[in-house]
Design a protein around this motif. Structure first.
Motif, PDB file in Angstrom:
ATOM      1  N   LEU A  57       0.827  -1.202   0.000  1.00 15.10           N
ATOM      2  CA  LEU A  57       0.000   0.000   0.000  1.00 15.10           C
ATOM      3  C   LEU A  57       0.861   1.253   0.000  1.00 15.10           C
ATOM      4  N   GLN A  58       1.912   1.247   0.800  1.00 20.14           N
ATOM      5  CA  GLN A  58       2.822   2.394   0.837  1.00 20.14           C
ATOM      6  C   GLN A  58       3.467   2.617  -0.529  1.00 20.14           C
ATOM      7  N   LEU A  59       3.869   1.535  -1.185  1.00 19.97           N
ATOM      8  CA  LEU A  59       4.472   1.673  -2.510  1.00 19.97           C
ATOM      9  C   LEU A  59       3.479   2.195  -3.532  1.00 19.97           C
ATOM     10  N   ILE A  65       6.622   6.882  -9.466  1.00 24.27           N
ATOM     11  CA  ILE A  65       7.763   5.972  -9.624  1.00 24.27           C
ATOM     12  C   ILE A  65       7.591   4.759  -8.709  1.00 24.27           C
ATOM     13  N   SER A  66       7.163   4.995  -7.475  1.00 20.21           N
ATOM     14  CA  SER A  66       6.974   3.869  -6.567  1.00 20.21           C
ATOM     15  C   SER A  66       5.782   3.013  -6.995  1.00 20.21           C
ATOM     16  N   PHE A  67       4.783   3.623  -7.642  1.00 17.73           N
ATOM     17  CA  PHE A  67       3.670   2.838  -8.160  1.00 17.73           C
ATOM     18  C   PHE A  67       4.134   1.925  -9.293  1.00 17.73           C
ATOM     19  N   ALA A  68       5.030   2.433 -10.139  1.00 15.84           N
ATOM     20  CA  ALA A  68       5.598   1.591 -11.197  1.00 15.84           C
ATOM     21  C   ALA A  68       6.414   0.449 -10.592  1.00 15.84           C
ATOM     22  N   TYR A  69       7.131   0.745  -9.503  1.00 10.26           N
ATOM     23  CA  TYR A  69       7.877  -0.295  -8.805  1.00 10.26           C
ATOM     24  C   TYR A  69       6.922  -1.323  -8.199  1.00 10.26           C
ATOM     25  N   SER A  75       3.551  -7.979 -10.403  1.00  8.19           N
ATOM     26  CA  SER A  75       3.462  -8.814 -11.593  1.00  8.19           C
ATOM     27  C   SER A  75       4.259 -10.117 -11.467  1.00  8.19           C
ATOM     28  N   HIS A  76       5.062 -10.248 -10.420  1.00 12.71           N
ATOM     29  CA  HIS A  76       5.840 -11.464 -10.209  1.00 12.71           C
ATOM     30  C   HIS A  76       4.905 -12.589  -9.761  1.00 12.71           C
ATOM     31  N   TRP A  77       5.187 -13.828 -10.161  1.00  6.47           N
ATOM     32  CA  TRP A  77       4.307 -14.951  -9.866  1.00  6.47           C
ATOM     33  C   TRP A  77       4.202 -15.222  -8.370  1.00  6.47           C
ATOM     34  N   PHE A  78       5.304 -15.034  -7.634  1.00  3.76           N
ATOM     35  CA  PHE A  78       5.252 -15.292  -6.197  1.00  3.76           C
ATOM     36  C   PHE A  78       4.390 -14.254  -5.484  1.00  3.76           C
TER      37      PHE A  78
END
Length: 140
Positions: A57-59, A65-69, A75-78
């Motif tokens: 939530l913080q990101l 930029i942090s939203f893109a991060y 998007s990672h499977w884990f």
């Protein structure tokens, strides 16, 4: 009369237990018991993963930029599996909580309706989790 009470030898009382340690593998928990245990597990899972949710939530709200991060992490499977575990925990906990609230009004306390409501909780939570999984992994 006091002599009869005092003079009588005390009998050794046998201890009766419903489940022996060796018979735990043979014990079949009723469906309502399974839902109750899953309610506790899902509550603990949500509590344990609360730092992950707060970090994500913080990101997501800090900056563009942090939203893109955040999107890269999500998007990672884990990360998708962790999100899916949280969705299942929330849906299981929510549906079981509603079931307990309804039972607090003394509705559905008999064995048959308790079994049906427990099955309903499992079915609804699994269907919603499966739909979220399909959306999360890009099926639709």
């Amino acid at each position: 009369m006091s002599e009869a009470v005092r003079g009588a030898p005390k009998k050794e009382r046998r201890e009766f237990r419903n489940i022996h340690v060796l018979e735990l593998s043979n014990y079949r928990l009723p469906l309502a018991g399974v839902v109750s245990i899953l309610h506790r597990i899902s509550g603990f899972l949500m509590f344990a993963l609360l730092p992950v949710v707060l970090y994500l939530l913080q990101l997501s709200i800090q900056s563009e930029i942090s939203f893109a991060y955040f999107q890269g992490i999500a998007s990672h499977w884990f990360a998708k599996l962790v999100i899916l575990a949280l969705v299942w925990a929330y849906m299981q906990h929510f549906c079981a909580g509603v079931r307990h609230l309804i039972m607090d009004t003394h509705v559905g306390l008999d064995k048959d309706s308790a079994r049906k409501s427990a099955a309903t909780v499992l079915v609804i939570s699994l269907i919603v989790t499966a739909l979220v999984a399909l959306k999360l992994f890009g099926v639709f």
